[in-house]
Design an enzyme around this catalytic site. Sequence first.
Site, mmCIF file in Angstrom:
data_model
loop_
_atom_site.group_PDB
_atom_site.id
_atom_site.type_symbol
_atom_site.label_atom_id
_atom_site.label_comp_id
_atom_site.label_asym_id
_atom_site.label_seq_id
_atom_site.Cartn_x
_atom_site.Cartn_y
_atom_site.Cartn_z
ATOM 1 N N ARG A 124 -10.590 5.460 -14.076
ATOM 2 C CA ARG A 124 -9.262 5.125 -14.625
ATOM 3 C C ARG A 124 -9.484 3.873 -15.444
ATOM 4 O O ARG A 124 -9.800 2.820 -14.908
ATOM 5 C CB ARG A 124 -8.245 4.898 -13.507
ATOM 6 C CG ARG A 124 -6.905 4.288 -13.954
ATOM 7 C CD ARG A 124 -6.167 5.184 -14.946
ATOM 8 N NE ARG A 124 -4.809 4.669 -15.246
ATOM 9 C CZ ARG A 124 -4.523 3.865 -16.272
ATOM 10 N NH1 ARG A 124 -5.481 3.465 -17.092
ATOM 11 N NH2 ARG A 124 -3.283 3.457 -16.471
ATOM 12 N N HIS A 127 -7.252 -1.667 -17.436
ATOM 13 C CA HIS A 127 -5.889 -1.801 -17.966
ATOM 14 C C HIS A 127 -5.108 -2.830 -17.153
ATOM 15 O O HIS A 127 -5.608 -3.351 -16.152
ATOM 16 C CB HIS A 127 -5.169 -0.447 -17.909
ATOM 17 C CG HIS A 127 -4.843 -0.019 -16.497
ATOM 18 N ND1 HIS A 127 -5.783 0.511 -15.640
ATOM 19 C CD2 HIS A 127 -3.684 -0.079 -15.772
ATOM 20 C CE1 HIS A 127 -5.235 0.777 -14.475
ATOM 21 N NE2 HIS A 127 -3.953 0.419 -14.512
ATOM 22 N N HIS A 129 -0.582 -3.982 -16.408
ATOM 23 C CA HIS A 129 0.808 -3.573 -16.640
ATOM 24 C C HIS A 129 1.774 -4.581 -16.051
ATOM 25 O O HIS A 129 1.372 -5.495 -15.307
ATOM 26 C CB HIS A 129 1.087 -2.172 -16.087
ATOM 27 C CG HIS A 129 0.330 -1.834 -14.834
ATOM 28 N ND1 HIS A 129 0.612 -2.407 -13.616
ATOM 29 C CD2 HIS A 129 -0.728 -0.994 -14.629
ATOM 30 C CE1 HIS A 129 -0.223 -1.915 -12.713
ATOM 31 N NE2 HIS A 129 -1.053 -1.075 -13.286
ATOM 32 N N GLU A 133 1.025 -3.280 -8.582
ATOM 33 C CA GLU A 133 0.533 -1.962 -8.154
ATOM 34 C C GLU A 133 0.017 -2.022 -6.726
ATOM 35 O O GLU A 133 -0.803 -2.872 -6.392
ATOM 36 C CB GLU A 133 -0.593 -1.519 -9.100
ATOM 37 C CG GLU A 133 -1.351 -0.270 -8.636
ATOM 38 C CD GLU A 133 -2.435 0.119 -9.641
ATOM 39 O OE1 GLU A 133 -2.219 -0.038 -10.861
ATOM 40 O OE2 GLU A 133 -3.518 0.555 -9.201
ATOM 41 N N HIS A 172 -7.297 -4.562 -14.104
ATOM 42 C CA HIS A 172 -8.046 -3.882 -13.048
ATOM 43 C C HIS A 172 -8.620 -2.558 -13.537
ATOM 44 O O HIS A 172 -8.268 -2.067 -14.616
ATOM 45 C CB HIS A 172 -7.154 -3.672 -11.822
ATOM 46 C CG HIS A 172 -5.834 -3.023 -12.126
ATOM 47 N ND1 HIS A 172 -4.738 -3.738 -12.551
ATOM 48 C CD2 HIS A 172 -5.426 -1.737 -12.075
ATOM 49 C CE1 HIS A 172 -3.714 -2.920 -12.740
ATOM 50 N NE2 HIS A 172 -4.097 -1.703 -12.464
ATOM 51 N N GLU A 195 2.940 5.403 -15.101
ATOM 52 C CA GLU A 195 1.481 5.414 -15.179
ATOM 53 C C GLU A 195 1.014 5.709 -16.607
ATOM 54 O O GLU A 195 -0.087 5.340 -17.004
ATOM 55 C CB GLU A 195 0.949 6.465 -14.213
ATOM 56 C CG GLU A 195 -0.497 6.854 -14.376
ATOM 57 C CD GLU A 195 -1.476 5.699 -14.236
ATOM 58 O OE1 GLU A 195 -1.149 4.739 -13.516
ATOM 59 O OE2 GLU A 195 -2.555 5.761 -14.859
ATOM 60 N N HIS A 311 16.660 -0.685 7.262
ATOM 61 C CA HIS A 311 15.883 -1.808 6.742
ATOM 62 C C HIS A 311 16.810 -2.741 5.976
ATOM 63 O O HIS A 311 17.389 -2.333 4.964
ATOM 64 C CB HIS A 311 14.756 -1.312 5.840
ATOM 65 C CG HIS A 311 13.886 -0.305 6.525
ATOM 66 N ND1 HIS A 311 12.807 -0.664 7.304
ATOM 67 C CD2 HIS A 311 13.976 1.050 6.607
ATOM 68 C CE1 HIS A 311 12.257 0.429 7.821
ATOM 69 N NE2 HIS A 311 12.946 1.474 7.418
ATOM 70 N N GLU A 316 13.553 2.051 1.082
ATOM 71 C CA GLU A 316 12.317 2.627 1.633
ATOM 72 C C GLU A 316 11.872 3.809 0.781
ATOM 73 O O GLU A 316 12.616 4.760 0.577
ATOM 74 C CB GLU A 316 12.552 3.094 3.076
ATOM 75 C CG GLU A 316 11.372 3.863 3.675
ATOM 76 C CD GLU A 316 11.581 4.198 5.146
ATOM 77 O OE1 GLU A 316 12.316 3.458 5.830
ATOM 78 O OE2 GLU A 316 11.017 5.207 5.607
ATOM 79 N N HIS A 355 18.769 5.809 9.253
ATOM 80 C CA HIS A 355 17.994 7.035 9.152
ATOM 81 C C HIS A 355 17.097 7.229 10.379
ATOM 82 O O HIS A 355 16.849 6.294 11.131
ATOM 83 C CB HIS A 355 17.158 7.080 7.872
ATOM 84 C CG HIS A 355 16.278 5.888 7.643
ATOM 85 N ND1 HIS A 355 16.764 4.664 7.254
ATOM 86 C CD2 HIS A 355 14.935 5.720 7.753
ATOM 87 C CE1 HIS A 355 15.769 3.798 7.123
ATOM 88 N NE2 HIS A 355 14.643 4.407 7.429
HETATM 89 MN MN MN Z 1 -2.852 0.063 -12.723
HETATM 90 MN MN MN Z 2 12.712 3.512 7.797
#
Ligand code: MN
Ligand code: MN
Length: 417
Positions: A124, A127, A129, A133, A172, A195, A311, A316, A355
Site C-alpha cells: 500500500r 501516503h 491523510h 488511522e 506511513h 481510502e 457508551h 460505537e 444495546h
Molecule cells: Mn493510511
Molecule cells: Mn457497546
Amino acid sequence: MNPLSRRGLLGATAAGTVAAAAAKAQAQSFGNPDLPPQGAINATNPQSIVDPGPQNPALASQFPSATSPPATDVGGMQMPWSSFNNAPRRIQNGGWARQVTQADFAISEEISGVDMRLTAGGIREMHWHLAAEWGYMSYGNCRVTVLDEQGRAYVSDVKEGDIWYFPSGLPHSLQGLGPSGCEFILCFDDGKASEFNTLLLTDWVAHTPPEILALNFGVPADAFSKIPLHNLWIFQGQLPGSLEAARAAATGAAGAPPYPFTFSLGSMKPVRQTKGGEVRIADSNNFNVSKTIAAAQVIVHPGGMRELHWHPNADEWQYWIKGKGRMGVFNTGPGAVTMDFNPGDIGYVKRSHGHYILNTGDTDLMFLEVFRSSYFADVSLSDWLTHTPPEMVAQTLNVDPAVIAKFPNNKPEIMPE
Ligand code: MN
Ligand code: MN
C-alpha cells in the site's frame, strides 16, 4: 428461539392452553408495551405475516430479526447494519480494498471503515491523510512503517489480532509479508474519510516540476526521469528483508519514537473474563499513541451475551470477525431495533444508545467495538440497577428488592458471569 426471551415466553404462553385473549392481554402488558401491538406474536390473522412480493430468500435468511422483529421493537431507528461483504472491491496487482464510509452508511458519522488485502510483497503506497488511522489485522502478516513529526522512524511487523495507530498527518506505508500476505481493517476517525482519497507520494512527485525536485533533494533533475506518472496506490513489490535491517536503515539521528505505533490486542490478557466470554481493551492508557481511537475485542461464547449497556463518550463502530449474533439497540422515542450480524459485517450504535449483543450461533462470536475517543468507557445497566438504592429501583420497575439483589453487581460485560 432463546427460551429466556420475552418473545419466547410469550410464544410459549400462546402455544399453551391459555385462551388467545388472555395471551393477547399479556402480550400487551408484558412483551409489547406500545399500541397498536406490533410483532408476529400479535398478528392474529396469519396473512399479516406472509411476504407475497418479490423476495431474495438467500439474503432474507441472513436477517431473521429484520424479517420477524421481536414484538418489543418499535419506532423508526437508523439502520445499524452494513457490511464489507458486498462493498465493491478496488483490485490492483498486489491487493485490493473496499470501504464503507458515511456516504454508504448514513449513521456512521464518527468512523469510516476499510477492509484491505495485500499479497506477500504487496505494497500500500507510501501516503498520509487528514484522518487518524487505526488498523486491526484479521489475517496474516504485515510490515508497517511510519515517521513522526520529530523525524523518528518506526518499523514493525504485525500479525493477526495486532493493531496500529497512525496519528493524523503522519506518513506511513504497509506491506504484506510471507507466507501469504495479509488482510486488515482500517478505521478512520472521521465517517467521511475515504481510502481512495489519500495524499500519495507518487502523485506529489509526479506533479512537482523536475527542477524543484532537483533542488529539494540536492540531486540532478534526471534522477527523476523514471518516476511513475500515475499513482500506484496498491502494487506488487518485493518481499522486504529482516525487520532488524529495515529498522537500522530507517532510523536516523532522531532515534526511535518513545511509544510504539503497534499493539498486540488479540494476545493481551483479557481485562474481563466470565463464563460468557472475554474482553480485551486497547486505548491511550495501554496503547499510548492511540489518542483518538479506543477499541475492545470482545469474545462471546455460545449462549452468552454482551450485556445491556451504553457508551457515554462516543459512537460505537463494530467489525464482526467470527461467529454470528444479534444486536438490539434502544433510543428515546421510544425506539428499538434488532438486527443480525455475520463475519465481515459492520455495526454502528450512536453514543449513549442502549444495546446488547447475543451470540446466536454455536461457536464463539468475536467482534470489535471501536470508538473515536482516547479512552474506552461503558455504563452497564445491571451495574446501575445494583448500585442505586434498591427501593428506588424496586418502585420504578415493580420488581421485588430480593430479585434485584440477585442481579450481577460487578459489571460482568459478558453474561453469564
Ligand atoms: Mn493510511
Ligand atoms: Mn457497546
